[in-house]
Write a protein that holds these residues in place. Structure first.
Motif, PDB file in Angstrom:
ATOM      1  N   SER A  62      -7.619  -4.458  -2.598  1.00 13.17           N
ATOM      2  CA  SER A  62      -6.285  -3.925  -2.329  1.00 13.17           C
ATOM      3  C   SER A  62      -6.210  -2.880  -1.231  1.00 13.17           C
ATOM      4  CB  SER A  62      -5.717  -3.316  -3.605  1.00 13.17           C
ATOM      5  OG  SER A  62      -5.613  -4.305  -4.602  1.00 13.17           O
ATOM      6  N   GLY A  63      -7.308  -2.329  -0.777  1.00 16.66           N
ATOM      7  CA  GLY A  63      -7.270  -1.359   0.311  1.00 16.66           C
ATOM      8  C   GLY A  63      -6.970   0.058  -0.145  1.00 16.66           C
ATOM      9  N   TYR A  64      -6.192   0.769   0.691  1.00 18.63           N
ATOM     10  CA  TYR A  64      -5.954   2.194   0.471  1.00 18.63           C
ATOM     11  C   TYR A  64      -5.232   2.502  -0.834  1.00 18.63           C
ATOM     12  CZ  TYR A  64      -7.361   2.938   5.274  1.00 18.63           C
ATOM     13  OH  TYR A  64      -8.078   2.990   6.433  1.00 18.63           O
ATOM     14  N   GLY A  65      -4.335   1.662  -1.239  1.00 22.16           N
ATOM     15  CA  GLY A  65      -3.617   1.892  -2.490  1.00 22.16           C
ATOM     16  C   GLY A  65      -4.563   1.975  -3.671  1.00 22.16           C
ATOM     17  N   ALA A  66      -5.571   1.127  -3.678  1.00 21.38           N
ATOM     18  CA  ALA A  66      -6.555   1.134  -4.764  1.00 21.38           C
ATOM     19  C   ALA A  66      -7.390   2.408  -4.722  1.00 21.38           C
ATOM     20  CB  ALA A  66      -7.454  -0.091  -4.671  1.00 21.38           C
ATOM     21  N   LEU A  67      -7.681   2.921  -3.543  1.00 18.57           N
ATOM     22  CA  LEU A  67      -8.442   4.170  -3.451  1.00 18.57           C
ATOM     23  C   LEU A  67      -7.660   5.339  -4.039  1.00 18.57           C
ATOM     24  CD1 LEU A  67     -10.085   3.954   0.087  1.00 18.57           C
ATOM     25  CD2 LEU A  67     -11.122   3.530  -2.142  1.00 18.57           C
ATOM     26  N   ALA A  68      -6.368   5.366  -3.779  1.00 21.07           N
ATOM     27  CA  ALA A  68      -5.535   6.427  -4.341  1.00 21.07           C
ATOM     28  C   ALA A  68      -5.509   6.348  -5.863  1.00 21.07           C
ATOM     29  CB  ALA A  68      -4.122   6.338  -3.781  1.00 21.07           C
ATOM     30  N   TRP A  69      -5.376   5.159  -6.391  1.00 28.57           N
ATOM     31  CA  TRP A  69      -5.393   4.992  -7.849  1.00 28.57           C
ATOM     32  C   TRP A  69      -6.761   5.357  -8.421  1.00 28.57           C
ATOM     33  CZ3 TRP A  69      -1.481   4.916 -10.960  1.00 28.57           C
ATOM     34  CH2 TRP A  69      -0.244   4.476 -10.501  1.00 28.57           C
ATOM     35  N   ALA A  70      -7.821   5.043  -7.696  1.00 30.60           N
ATOM     36  CA  ALA A  70      -9.166   5.387  -8.164  1.00 30.60           C
ATOM     37  C   ALA A  70      -9.346   6.897  -8.259  1.00 30.60           C
ATOM     38  CB  ALA A  70     -10.218   4.787  -7.231  1.00 30.60           C
ATOM     39  N   VAL A  71      -8.818   7.635  -7.295  1.00 28.82           N
ATOM     40  CA  VAL A  71      -8.902   9.094  -7.350  1.00 28.82           C
ATOM     41  C   VAL A  71      -8.123   9.623  -8.546  1.00 28.82           C
ATOM     42  CG1 VAL A  71      -8.229  11.224  -6.163  1.00 28.82           C
ATOM     43  CG2 VAL A  71      -9.323   9.374  -4.894  1.00 28.82           C
ATOM     44  N   LEU A  72      -6.925   9.093  -8.767  1.00 29.37           N
ATOM     45  CA  LEU A  72      -6.125   9.508  -9.919  1.00 29.37           C
ATOM     46  C   LEU A  72      -6.855   9.219 -11.227  1.00 29.37           C
ATOM     47  CD1 LEU A  72      -3.485  10.611 -11.102  1.00 29.37           C
ATOM     48  CD2 LEU A  72      -2.598   8.276 -11.016  1.00 29.37           C
ATOM     49  N   VAL A  73      -7.432   8.052 -11.344  1.00 29.39           N
ATOM     50  CA  VAL A  73      -8.187   7.700 -12.549  1.00 29.39           C
ATOM     51  C   VAL A  73      -9.387   8.619 -12.714  1.00 29.39           C
ATOM     52  CG1 VAL A  73      -9.643   5.910 -13.597  1.00 29.39           C
ATOM     53  CG2 VAL A  73      -7.410   5.315 -12.664  1.00 29.39           C
ATOM     54  N   GLY A  74     -10.070   8.951 -11.630  1.00 30.13           N
ATOM     55  CA  GLY A  74     -11.204   9.867 -11.700  1.00 30.13           C
ATOM     56  C   GLY A  74     -10.811  11.236 -12.239  1.00 30.13           C
ATOM     57  N   VAL A  97       2.865  10.656  -9.362  1.00 30.26           N
ATOM     58  CA  VAL A  97       2.129  10.988 -10.590  1.00 30.26           C
ATOM     59  C   VAL A  97       1.415  12.329 -10.434  1.00 30.26           C
ATOM     60  CG1 VAL A  97       0.229  10.290 -12.102  1.00 30.26           C
ATOM     61  CG2 VAL A  97       1.896   8.598 -11.343  1.00 30.26           C
ATOM     62  N   PHE A  98       0.771  12.551  -9.293  1.00 26.34           N
ATOM     63  CA  PHE A  98       0.118  13.848  -9.052  1.00 26.34           C
ATOM     64  C   PHE A  98       1.140  14.981  -9.058  1.00 26.34           C
ATOM     65  CE2 PHE A  98      -3.846  11.909  -7.206  1.00 26.34           C
ATOM     66  CZ  PHE A  98      -4.727  12.608  -8.017  1.00 26.34           C
ATOM     67  N   ALA A  99       2.291  14.749  -8.440  1.00 27.25           N
ATOM     68  CA  ALA A  99       3.338  15.778  -8.418  1.00 27.25           C
ATOM     69  C   ALA A  99       3.826  16.099  -9.825  1.00 27.25           C
ATOM     70  CB  ALA A  99       4.497  15.319  -7.546  1.00 27.25           C
ATOM     71  N   ASP A 115       0.827  -1.216   0.000  1.00 29.23           N
ATOM     72  CA  ASP A 115       0.000   0.000   0.000  1.00 29.23           C
ATOM     73  C   ASP A 115       0.854   1.256   0.000  1.00 29.23           C
ATOM     74  OD1 ASP A 115      -2.497  -1.049  -0.226  1.00 29.23           O
ATOM     75  OD2 ASP A 115      -2.953  -0.989   1.917  1.00 29.23           O
ATOM     76  N   SER A 116       1.939   1.249   0.761  1.00 23.24           N
ATOM     77  CA  SER A 116       2.779   2.445   0.816  1.00 23.24           C
ATOM     78  C   SER A 116       3.465   2.706  -0.518  1.00 23.24           C
ATOM     79  CB  SER A 116       3.807   2.323   1.941  1.00 23.24           C
ATOM     80  OG  SER A 116       4.678   1.226   1.705  1.00 23.24           O
ATOM     81  N   VAL A 117       3.873   1.666  -1.215  1.00 26.30           N
ATOM     82  CA  VAL A 117       4.484   1.843  -2.539  1.00 26.30           C
ATOM     83  C   VAL A 117       3.450   2.370  -3.521  1.00 26.30           C
ATOM     84  CG1 VAL A 117       5.525   0.618  -4.485  1.00 26.30           C
ATOM     85  CG2 VAL A 117       6.251   0.086  -2.164  1.00 26.30           C
ATOM     86  N   SER A 118       2.255   1.845  -3.454  1.00 30.95           N
ATOM     87  CA  SER A 118       1.192   2.289  -4.350  1.00 30.95           C
ATOM     88  C   SER A 118       0.821   3.744  -4.073  1.00 30.95           C
ATOM     89  CB  SER A 118      -0.031   1.389  -4.183  1.00 30.95           C
ATOM     90  OG  SER A 118      -1.015   1.730  -5.119  1.00 30.95           O
ATOM     91  N   LEU A 119       0.720   4.109  -2.797  1.00 30.59           N
ATOM     92  CA  LEU A 119       0.406   5.492  -2.451  1.00 30.59           C
ATOM     93  C   LEU A 119       1.517   6.439  -2.892  1.00 30.59           C
ATOM     94  CD1 LEU A 119      -1.118   5.004   1.111  1.00 30.59           C
ATOM     95  CD2 LEU A 119      -2.326   5.628  -0.979  1.00 30.59           C
ATOM     96  N   LEU A 120       2.759   6.025  -2.744  1.00 27.72           N
ATOM     97  CA  LEU A 120       3.888   6.849  -3.171  1.00 27.72           C
ATOM     98  C   LEU A 120       3.877   7.030  -4.687  1.00 27.72           C
ATOM     99  CD1 LEU A 120       6.463   8.360  -2.434  1.00 27.72           C
ATOM    100  CD2 LEU A 120       7.698   6.198  -2.673  1.00 27.72           C
ATOM    101  N   THR A 121       3.560   5.993  -5.408  1.00 25.58           N
ATOM    102  CA  THR A 121       3.494   6.089  -6.868  1.00 25.58           C
ATOM    103  C   THR A 121       2.424   7.074  -7.309  1.00 25.58           C
ATOM    104  OG1 THR A 121       4.209   3.785  -7.021  1.00 25.58           O
ATOM    105  CG2 THR A 121       3.237   4.755  -8.991  1.00 25.58           C
ATOM    106  N   VAL A 143     -15.471   6.361  -7.922  1.00 26.76           N
ATOM    107  CA  VAL A 143     -16.242   5.592  -6.934  1.00 26.76           C
ATOM    108  C   VAL A 143     -16.330   4.127  -7.328  1.00 26.76           C
ATOM    109  CG1 VAL A 143     -18.567   5.271  -5.984  1.00 26.76           C
ATOM    110  CG2 VAL A 143     -17.548   7.548  -6.049  1.00 26.76           C
ATOM    111  N   MET A 144     -16.597   3.873  -8.597  1.00 24.10           N
ATOM    112  CA  MET A 144     -16.705   2.479  -9.045  1.00 24.10           C
ATOM    113  C   MET A 144     -15.377   1.735  -8.866  1.00 24.10           C
ATOM    114  SD  MET A 144     -19.821   2.120  -9.829  1.00 24.10           S
ATOM    115  CE  MET A 144     -19.927   0.641 -10.776  1.00 24.10           C
ATOM    116  N   LEU A 145     -14.295   2.352  -9.311  1.00 25.32           N
ATOM    117  CA  LEU A 145     -12.994   1.710  -9.140  1.00 25.32           C
ATOM    118  C   LEU A 145     -12.600   1.628  -7.675  1.00 25.32           C
ATOM    119  CD1 LEU A 145     -10.946   3.207 -12.087  1.00 25.32           C
ATOM    120  CD2 LEU A 145     -11.669   0.851 -11.791  1.00 25.32           C
ATOM    121  N   GLY A 146     -12.953   2.647  -6.912  1.00 23.35           N
ATOM    122  CA  GLY A 146     -12.641   2.640  -5.487  1.00 23.35           C
ATOM    123  C   GLY A 146     -13.344   1.520  -4.746  1.00 23.35           C
TER     124      GLY A 146
END
Length: 89
Positions: free
Chosen positions: A63-75, A13-15, A3-9, A53-56
């Motif tokens: 996958s937990g929190y990492g998937a939520l971060a990716w879902a926001v990015l995809v949104g 990307v946002f940065a 999860d921490s690697v996914s959140l960092l990634t 929301v659907m991806l989240g």
């Protein structure tokens, strides 16, 4: 650990997107407003929110929190693509 690697990634990307906007703004003042205009388009924001929301929901279960971060990015990216306006001259 995963999860921490996914959140960092996602944070990287946002940065990169923010830095890209800042560099474009320095080169051509007013370009940031054009690039981020999708935030004022209700259809684009709604479509991006539904995608997030659907991806989240699907990702959270697997996958937990990492998937939520990716879902926001995809949104955000979906909203950006839905709002594709012809460039202003």
């Amino acid at each position: 650990m995963n999860d921490s690697v996914s959140l960092l990634t996602v944070a990287i990307v946002f940065a990169v997107l923010v830095i890209r906007t800042a560099v474009a703004e320095l080169r051509k003042p007013g370009s940031a407003r054009i690039q981020w205009a999708f935030v004022t388009n209700a259809q684009a924001v709604t479509t991006g929110a539904v995608a997030a929301v659907m991806l989240g929901l699907l990702g959270w279960r697997s996958s937990g929190y990492g998937a939520l971060a990716w879902a926001v990015l995809v949104g955000v990216l979906v909203a950006f693509l839905v709002d594709r306006r012809p460039p202003e001259s």
